[in-house]
Design a protein around this motif. Structure first.
Motif, PDB file in Angstrom:
ATOM      1  N   ILE A  34       5.462   4.256  12.233  1.00 41.07           N
ATOM      2  CA  ILE A  34       5.999   4.812  10.993  1.00 41.07           C
ATOM      3  C   ILE A  34       5.888   3.789   9.870  1.00 41.07           C
ATOM      4  CG2 ILE A  34       8.109   5.645   9.874  1.00 41.07           C
ATOM      5  CD1 ILE A  34       6.843   7.594  11.870  1.00 41.07           C
ATOM      6  N   THR A  35       6.135   2.526  10.171  1.00 40.42           N
ATOM      7  CA  THR A  35       6.084   1.512   9.121  1.00 40.42           C
ATOM      8  C   THR A  35       4.675   1.351   8.577  1.00 40.42           C
ATOM      9  OG1 THR A  35       5.866  -0.187  10.809  1.00 40.42           O
ATOM     10  CG2 THR A  35       8.075   0.239   9.960  1.00 40.42           C
ATOM     11  N   THR A  36       3.663   1.763   9.336  1.00 39.01           N
ATOM     12  CA  THR A  36       2.293   1.678   8.848  1.00 39.01           C
ATOM     13  C   THR A  36       2.080   2.607   7.661  1.00 39.01           C
ATOM     14  OG1 THR A  36       1.507   1.197  11.063  1.00 39.01           O
ATOM     15  CG2 THR A  36      -0.124   1.950   9.491  1.00 39.01           C
ATOM     16  N   LEU A  37       2.697   3.797   7.711  1.00 39.53           N
ATOM     17  CA  LEU A  37       2.458   4.782   6.668  1.00 39.53           C
ATOM     18  C   LEU A  37       3.493   4.739   5.550  1.00 39.53           C
ATOM     19  CD1 LEU A  37       1.491   7.822   8.873  1.00 39.53           C
ATOM     20  CD2 LEU A  37      -0.015   6.311   7.623  1.00 39.53           C
ATOM     21  N   THR A  38       4.766   4.623   5.904  1.00 41.30           N
ATOM     22  CA  THR A  38       5.805   4.802   4.891  1.00 41.30           C
ATOM     23  C   THR A  38       6.667   3.580   4.666  1.00 41.30           C
ATOM     24  OG1 THR A  38       7.328   5.679   6.554  1.00 41.30           O
ATOM     25  CG2 THR A  38       5.961   7.269   5.342  1.00 41.30           C
ATOM     26  N   GLY A  39       6.606   2.604   5.511  1.00 38.45           N
ATOM     27  CA  GLY A  39       7.501   1.461   5.382  1.00 38.45           C
ATOM     28  C   GLY A  39       8.875   1.810   5.921  1.00 38.45           C
ATOM     29  N   LYS A  40       9.670   0.818   6.174  1.00 35.75           N
ATOM     30  CA  LYS A  40      10.998   1.041   6.725  1.00 35.75           C
ATOM     31  C   LYS A  40      11.902   1.608   5.642  1.00 35.75           C
ATOM     32  CE  LYS A  40      14.198  -1.178   9.849  1.00 35.75           C
ATOM     33  NZ  LYS A  40      14.562  -2.413  10.496  1.00 35.75           N
ATOM     34  N   ALA A  41      12.588   2.683   5.962  1.00 33.62           N
ATOM     35  CA  ALA A  41      13.403   3.380   4.980  1.00 33.62           C
ATOM     36  C   ALA A  41      14.807   2.804   4.862  1.00 33.62           C
ATOM     37  CB  ALA A  41      13.498   4.856   5.341  1.00 33.62           C
ATOM     38  N   TRP A  42      15.207   1.958   5.800  1.00 34.93           N
ATOM     39  CA  TRP A  42      16.580   1.506   5.779  1.00 34.93           C
ATOM     40  C   TRP A  42      16.692   0.129   6.397  1.00 34.93           C
ATOM     41  CZ3 TRP A  42      17.549   0.701  10.841  1.00 34.93           C
ATOM     42  CH2 TRP A  42      16.801   1.449  11.752  1.00 34.93           C
TER      43      TRP A  42
ATOM     44  N   ARG B  20      -5.564   5.059   3.159  1.00 33.43           N
ATOM     45  CA  ARG B  20      -4.974   4.872   1.834  1.00 33.43           C
ATOM     46  C   ARG B  20      -3.945   3.747   1.854  1.00 33.43           C
ATOM     47  NH1 ARG B  20      -1.856   9.729  -0.704  1.00 33.43           N
ATOM     48  NH2 ARG B  20      -0.301   8.983   0.751  1.00 33.43           N
ATOM     49  N   HIS B  21      -3.161   3.676   2.932  1.00 30.92           N
ATOM     50  CA  HIS B  21      -2.150   2.623   3.043  1.00 30.92           C
ATOM     51  C   HIS B  21      -2.799   1.240   3.118  1.00 30.92           C
ATOM     52  CE1 HIS B  21       1.591   0.686   4.068  1.00 30.92           C
ATOM     53  NE2 HIS B  21       0.984   0.124   5.098  1.00 30.92           N
ATOM     54  N   THR B  22      -3.855   1.101   3.934  1.00 33.96           N
ATOM     55  CA  THR B  22      -4.503  -0.203   4.045  1.00 33.96           C
ATOM     56  C   THR B  22      -5.219  -0.571   2.751  1.00 33.96           C
ATOM     57  OG1 THR B  22      -6.446   0.822   5.060  1.00 33.96           O
ATOM     58  CG2 THR B  22      -4.788  -0.094   6.535  1.00 33.96           C
ATOM     59  N   THR B  23      -5.792   0.427   2.075  1.00 28.65           N
ATOM     60  CA  THR B  23      -6.444   0.159   0.789  1.00 28.65           C
ATOM     61  C   THR B  23      -5.430  -0.281  -0.247  1.00 28.65           C
ATOM     62  OG1 THR B  23      -8.092   1.841   1.293  1.00 28.65           O
ATOM     63  CG2 THR B  23      -7.918   1.155  -0.997  1.00 28.65           C
TER      64      THR B  23
ATOM     65  N   GLN C 232      -2.527  -1.745   0.352  1.00 27.43           N
ATOM     66  CA  GLN C 232      -2.084  -3.098   0.713  1.00 27.43           C
ATOM     67  C   GLN C 232      -3.133  -4.129   0.318  1.00 27.43           C
ATOM     68  OE1 GLN C 232      -1.074  -3.192   4.859  1.00 27.43           O
ATOM     69  NE2 GLN C 232       1.104  -3.178   4.372  1.00 27.43           N
ATOM     70  N   HIS C 233      -4.401  -3.819   0.577  1.00 29.22           N
ATOM     71  CA  HIS C 233      -5.470  -4.752   0.251  1.00 29.22           C
ATOM     72  C   HIS C 233      -5.548  -4.963  -1.259  1.00 29.22           C
ATOM     73  CE1 HIS C 233      -9.159  -6.992   0.623  1.00 29.22           C
ATOM     74  NE2 HIS C 233      -9.764  -6.178  -0.205  1.00 29.22           N
ATOM     75  N   THR C 234      -5.392  -3.905  -2.032  1.00 27.45           N
ATOM     76  CA  THR C 234      -5.440  -3.999  -3.488  1.00 27.45           C
ATOM     77  C   THR C 234      -4.284  -4.840  -4.007  1.00 27.45           C
ATOM     78  OG1 THR C 234      -6.456  -1.821  -3.592  1.00 27.45           O
ATOM     79  CG2 THR C 234      -5.492  -2.663  -5.626  1.00 27.45           C
ATOM     80  N   VAL C 235      -3.093  -4.631  -3.465  1.00 25.02           N
ATOM     81  CA  VAL C 235      -1.928  -5.399  -3.904  1.00 25.02           C
ATOM     82  C   VAL C 235      -2.101  -6.876  -3.574  1.00 25.02           C
ATOM     83  CG1 VAL C 235       0.532  -5.765  -3.461  1.00 25.02           C
ATOM     84  CG2 VAL C 235      -0.359  -3.458  -3.789  1.00 25.02           C
ATOM     85  N   GLU C 236      -2.648  -7.180  -2.400  1.00 21.56           N
ATOM     86  CA  GLU C 236      -2.830  -8.568  -1.993  1.00 21.56           C
ATOM     87  C   GLU C 236      -3.929  -9.257  -2.800  1.00 21.56           C
ATOM     88  OE1 GLU C 236      -3.637  -8.324   2.136  1.00 21.56           O
ATOM     89  OE2 GLU C 236      -1.569  -7.816   2.667  1.00 21.56           O
ATOM     90  N   SER C 237      -4.949  -8.522  -3.230  1.00 23.40           N
ATOM     91  CA  SER C 237      -6.069  -9.159  -3.896  1.00 23.40           C
ATOM     92  C   SER C 237      -5.940  -9.163  -5.419  1.00 23.40           C
ATOM     93  CB  SER C 237      -7.375  -8.458  -3.520  1.00 23.40           C
ATOM     94  OG  SER C 237      -7.376  -7.127  -3.971  1.00 23.40           O
ATOM     95  N   ASP C 238      -4.965  -8.439  -5.983  1.00 22.95           N
ATOM     96  CA  ASP C 238      -4.789  -8.429  -7.434  1.00 22.95           C
ATOM     97  C   ASP C 238      -4.340  -9.798  -7.923  1.00 22.95           C
ATOM     98  OD1 ASP C 238      -5.540  -5.849  -7.799  1.00 22.95           O
ATOM     99  OD2 ASP C 238      -3.502  -5.039  -7.882  1.00 22.95           O
ATOM    100  N   PRO C 239      -5.023 -10.346  -8.942  1.00 20.66           N
ATOM    101  CA  PRO C 239      -4.558 -11.604  -9.498  1.00 20.66           C
ATOM    102  C   PRO C 239      -3.278 -11.387 -10.288  1.00 20.66           C
ATOM    103  CG  PRO C 239      -6.401 -10.781 -10.756  1.00 20.66           C
ATOM    104  CD  PRO C 239      -6.209  -9.850  -9.578  1.00 20.66           C
TER     105      PRO C 239
END
Length: 123
Positions: free
Chosen positions: A9-17, A108-111, A113-120
């Protein structure tokens, strides 16, 4: 029996609580903003435009992660309602099957995450 296509579940939506243990008393949950469980399965199904069984099937596939109370009843938040509406659109309108939806959302989730990590950092 576990589904080989089920993603954590954390792969798609993240932990909700997050769990918090007070000094005395029962375990309490502090929900993240926008992730408070508000709707029962029946209400969530109506809002998403699907049947309750479909929501439960998507949960088995790891696409939704409703909160549960002491009686094990499911409660859905606004973010899960929006995700359920998106899943319904992918299945009904775009013609994807469940493995296709799982793959698309995981990609979409991995993309994302990758975009957030690679953004300057912005100045």
């Amino acid at each position: 029996m576990t589904n080989p296509h089920r993603l954590p579940i954390t792969t798609l939506t993240g932990k909700a609580w997050t769990e918090t243990k007070p000094h005395r008393g029962p375990l309490r949950y502090e929900f993240l903003p926008g992730r408070e469980p508000l709707y029962t399965s029946v209400i969530a199904a109506r809002l998403a435009g699907v049947r309750v069984e479909r929501l439960h099937n998507w949960e088995r596939w790891g696409l939704l992660d409703p909160a549960r109370d002491q009686r094990n009843a499911r409660f859905y938040c606004d973010a899960e309602i929006e995700l359920a509406q998106e899943i319904r659109g992918l299945i009904d309108d775009a013609g994807l099957n469940l493995p296709g939806v799982v793959a698309l959302l995981a990609l979409r989730h991995t993309t994302t995450q990758h975009t957030v990590e690679s953004d300057p950092p912005s100045i």
